[in-house]
Design a protein around this motif. Structure first.
Motif, PDB file in Angstrom:
ATOM      1  N   ILE A   6       0.863  -1.185   0.000  1.00  0.00           N
ATOM      2  CA  ILE A   6       0.000   0.000   0.000  1.00  0.00           C
ATOM      3  C   ILE A   6       0.893   1.226   0.000  1.00  0.00           C
ATOM      4  O   ILE A   6       1.828   1.316   0.805  1.00  0.00           O
ATOM      5  CB  ILE A   6      -0.915   0.020   1.241  1.00  0.00           C
ATOM      6  CG1 ILE A   6      -1.784  -1.239   1.288  1.00  0.00           C
ATOM      7  CG2 ILE A   6      -1.787   1.272   1.249  1.00  0.00           C
ATOM      8  CD1 ILE A   6      -2.432  -1.472   2.643  1.00  0.00           C
ATOM      9  N   GLY A   9      -0.360   6.833   3.446  1.00  0.00           N
ATOM     10  CA  GLY A   9      -0.777   6.602   4.826  1.00  0.00           C
ATOM     11  C   GLY A   9      -1.900   7.500   5.292  1.00  0.00           C
ATOM     12  O   GLY A   9      -1.998   7.813   6.483  1.00  0.00           O
ATOM     13  N   GLY A  13      -5.372   4.729   2.594  1.00  0.00           N
ATOM     14  CA  GLY A  13      -4.315   3.749   2.791  1.00  0.00           C
ATOM     15  C   GLY A  13      -4.457   2.987   4.085  1.00  0.00           C
ATOM     16  O   GLY A  13      -4.299   1.754   4.121  1.00  0.00           O
ATOM     17  N   LEU A  14      -4.778   3.687   5.164  1.00  0.00           N
ATOM     18  CA  LEU A  14      -4.903   3.025   6.462  1.00  0.00           C
ATOM     19  C   LEU A  14      -6.143   2.139   6.531  1.00  0.00           C
ATOM     20  O   LEU A  14      -6.113   1.059   7.129  1.00  0.00           O
ATOM     21  CB  LEU A  14      -4.930   4.077   7.579  1.00  0.00           C
ATOM     22  CG  LEU A  14      -3.581   4.763   7.836  1.00  0.00           C
ATOM     23  CD1 LEU A  14      -3.758   5.977   8.738  1.00  0.00           C
ATOM     24  CD2 LEU A  14      -2.588   3.786   8.446  1.00  0.00           C
ATOM     25  N   ALA A  17      -5.331  -0.986   4.725  1.00  0.00           N
ATOM     26  CA  ALA A  17      -4.393  -1.784   5.520  1.00  0.00           C
ATOM     27  C   ALA A  17      -5.121  -2.568   6.603  1.00  0.00           C
ATOM     28  O   ALA A  17      -4.824  -3.748   6.844  1.00  0.00           O
ATOM     29  CB  ALA A  17      -3.333  -0.876   6.134  1.00  0.00           C
ATOM     30  N   LEU A  29       2.967  -1.187   4.214  1.00  0.00           N
ATOM     31  CA  LEU A  29       2.453   0.150   3.904  1.00  0.00           C
ATOM     32  C   LEU A  29       3.608   1.144   3.898  1.00  0.00           C
ATOM     33  O   LEU A  29       4.372   1.234   4.863  1.00  0.00           O
ATOM     34  CB  LEU A  29       1.398   0.561   4.927  1.00  0.00           C
ATOM     35  CG  LEU A  29       0.662   1.889   4.664  1.00  0.00           C
ATOM     36  CD1 LEU A  29      -0.777   1.813   5.177  1.00  0.00           C
ATOM     37  CD2 LEU A  29       1.365   3.080   5.316  1.00  0.00           C
ATOM     38  N   ASP A  31       4.524   5.143   3.766  1.00  0.00           N
ATOM     39  CA  ASP A  31       3.911   6.431   4.078  1.00  0.00           C
ATOM     40  C   ASP A  31       5.012   7.484   4.119  1.00  0.00           C
ATOM     41  O   ASP A  31       5.964   7.354   4.889  1.00  0.00           O
ATOM     42  CB  ASP A  31       3.205   6.335   5.438  1.00  0.00           C
ATOM     43  CG  ASP A  31       2.576   7.646   5.878  1.00  0.00           C
ATOM     44  OD1 ASP A  31       2.462   8.572   5.051  1.00  0.00           O
ATOM     45  OD2 ASP A  31       2.195   7.739   7.064  1.00  0.00           O
ATOM     46  N   SER A  63      -3.954   4.662  12.626  1.00  0.00           N
ATOM     47  CA  SER A  63      -2.630   4.032  12.651  1.00  0.00           C
ATOM     48  C   SER A  63      -2.523   3.044  13.799  1.00  0.00           C
ATOM     49  O   SER A  63      -1.972   1.937  13.638  1.00  0.00           O
ATOM     50  CB  SER A  63      -1.543   5.112  12.784  1.00  0.00           C
ATOM     51  OG  SER A  63      -1.540   5.973  11.680  1.00  0.00           O
ATOM     52  N   VAL A  71      -0.015  -4.475  11.040  1.00  0.00           N
ATOM     53  CA  VAL A  71       0.382  -3.774   9.813  1.00  0.00           C
ATOM     54  C   VAL A  71       1.781  -3.194   9.984  1.00  0.00           C
ATOM     55  O   VAL A  71       2.063  -2.479  10.950  1.00  0.00           O
ATOM     56  CB  VAL A  71      -0.621  -2.653   9.470  1.00  0.00           C
ATOM     57  CG1 VAL A  71      -0.107  -1.809   8.295  1.00  0.00           C
ATOM     58  CG2 VAL A  71      -1.981  -3.239   9.139  1.00  0.00           C
ATOM     59  N   ARG A  73       4.569  -0.635   8.758  1.00  0.00           N
ATOM     60  CA  ARG A  73       4.516   0.672   8.125  1.00  0.00           C
ATOM     61  C   ARG A  73       5.922   1.245   8.046  1.00  0.00           C
ATOM     62  O   ARG A  73       6.636   1.302   9.044  1.00  0.00           O
ATOM     63  CB  ARG A  73       3.604   1.582   8.954  1.00  0.00           C
ATOM     64  CG  ARG A  73       3.375   2.963   8.415  1.00  0.00           C
ATOM     65  CD  ARG A  73       2.332   3.618   9.292  1.00  0.00           C
ATOM     66  NE  ARG A  73       2.082   4.996   8.939  1.00  0.00           N
ATOM     67  CZ  ARG A  73       1.151   5.749   9.517  1.00  0.00           C
ATOM     68  NH1 ARG A  73       0.392   5.216  10.468  1.00  0.00           N
ATOM     69  NH2 ARG A  73       0.979   6.984   9.159  1.00  0.00           N
TER      70      ARG A  73
END
Length: 301
Positions: A6, A9, A13-14, A17, A29, A31, A63, A71, A73
């Motif tokens: 992805i 962020g 996107g979140l 996720a 992800l 970001d 987040s 997830v 990140r």
């Protein structure tokens, strides 16, 4: 090899996720920390928060929720996406990863008036400068409103805000207004004043946003720049996906781009630039990704 990478962020996107992690997929992800949602001082449009919520707080909650499902990140700027048969190579400035699918949620960047960043951010925080009348037009009800813009785009923004206040002025950003007869007539019918530019000398004065113009010094309770935006679709277009004339990524009703395995959601796709809309598209995209991955190989515990 990740099931999905992805890129972005923000809310889209979140959300994607969270969905993909809860589908027990291997995701990553990226970001770069530039979500437009982080600039929102307080949104009252987002359902479930009766007193409103700031963009930073909303992103923080999302987040935290994503992290609770594992997830991963990475703070990085993605520089390229390379299709490779039925997978993708995703590059950043310092790493390369492979993925079966990629979801772009890179959003847009508003074009700002030419002013000092500190002044811009202070005016934004105080509600003297605003970018989304759909989001916060209610907050400027019956106030004195300035719109920096011209042409059909500036006209449409001014007319939209006329639903909240009688006191609207459209200020040209650079020189004389560029308005055809139809635009001018629509503004006149709505009682919207027009002032030529250039505008500048921006400042906060006595609790109002002030600027110089061809008509002298003007002050407003709130000002909306209607200067367009930069759509961050370059990764998709460079990879071979099709874009619209204005640079958005073309997708179908399941958020698939024209490049198999590449999906897009949020403001980078043409549609209503709203958090709720971006989150809805992200849920659709994530579910489509899960179902299409299951056609490649059985997803079983």
């Amino acid at each position: 090899m990740h099931d999905c990478v992805i890129i972005g962020g923000g809310p889209a996107g979140l959300t994607s996720a969270i969905y993909l992690a809860r589908f027990h997929l291997d995701i990553l992800l990226f970001d770069n920390g530039s979500s437009r949602a982080a600039l929102i001082p307080c949104t009252h449009n987002h359902a479930g928060f009766p007193g409103g919520i700031s963009g930073k707080d909303l992103l923080g909650r999302m987040s935290e929720q994503a992290a609770s499902f594992g997830v991963r990140r990475h703070h990085a700027h993605v520089t390229g996406i390379e299709p490779q048969e039925d997978t993708f190579l995703v590059r950043t400035s310092d790493m390369e990863v492979q993925a079966r699918t990629v979801l772009l949620a890179t959003g847009v960047v508003n074009n700002r008036p030419d002013m000092d960043d500190a002044l811009h951010d202070r005016a934004l925080e105080q509600g003297l400068l605003r970018y989304c009348p759909i989001c916060d037009g209610y907050e400027v009800t019956d106030k004195r409103i300035g719109v920096i813009g011209t042409g059909s785009h500036g006209m449409r923004e001014a007319l939209f805000l006329r639903g909240y206040s009688r006191d609207i002025t459209l200020i040209a950003p650079n020189a004389e207004h560029m308005l055809d007869e139809e635009c001018a007539a629509a503004l006149d019918t709505a009682g919207i004043a027009r002032v030529d530019g250039p505008c500048g000398g921006f400042a906060i004065e006595d609790g109002q946003f002030a600027m110089d113009s061809a008509a002298g010094r003007l002050r407003f309770d709130s000002v909306y720049p209607a200067l367009g935006s930069k759509i961050r679709s370059e990764l998709a277009l460079a990879a071979g996906a099709r874009g619209t004339d204005d640079g958005c990524i073309v997708t179908d009703e399941h958020q698939r781009t024209t490049l198999p395995g590449l999906y897009a959601a949020g403001d980078v796709v043409r549609g209503l630039d709203q958090i709720s809309h971006a989150m809805g598209q992200a849920g659709v995209a994530a579910t489509t990704i899960r179902n299409e991955l299951s056609e490649r190989r059985a997803l079983r515990r």
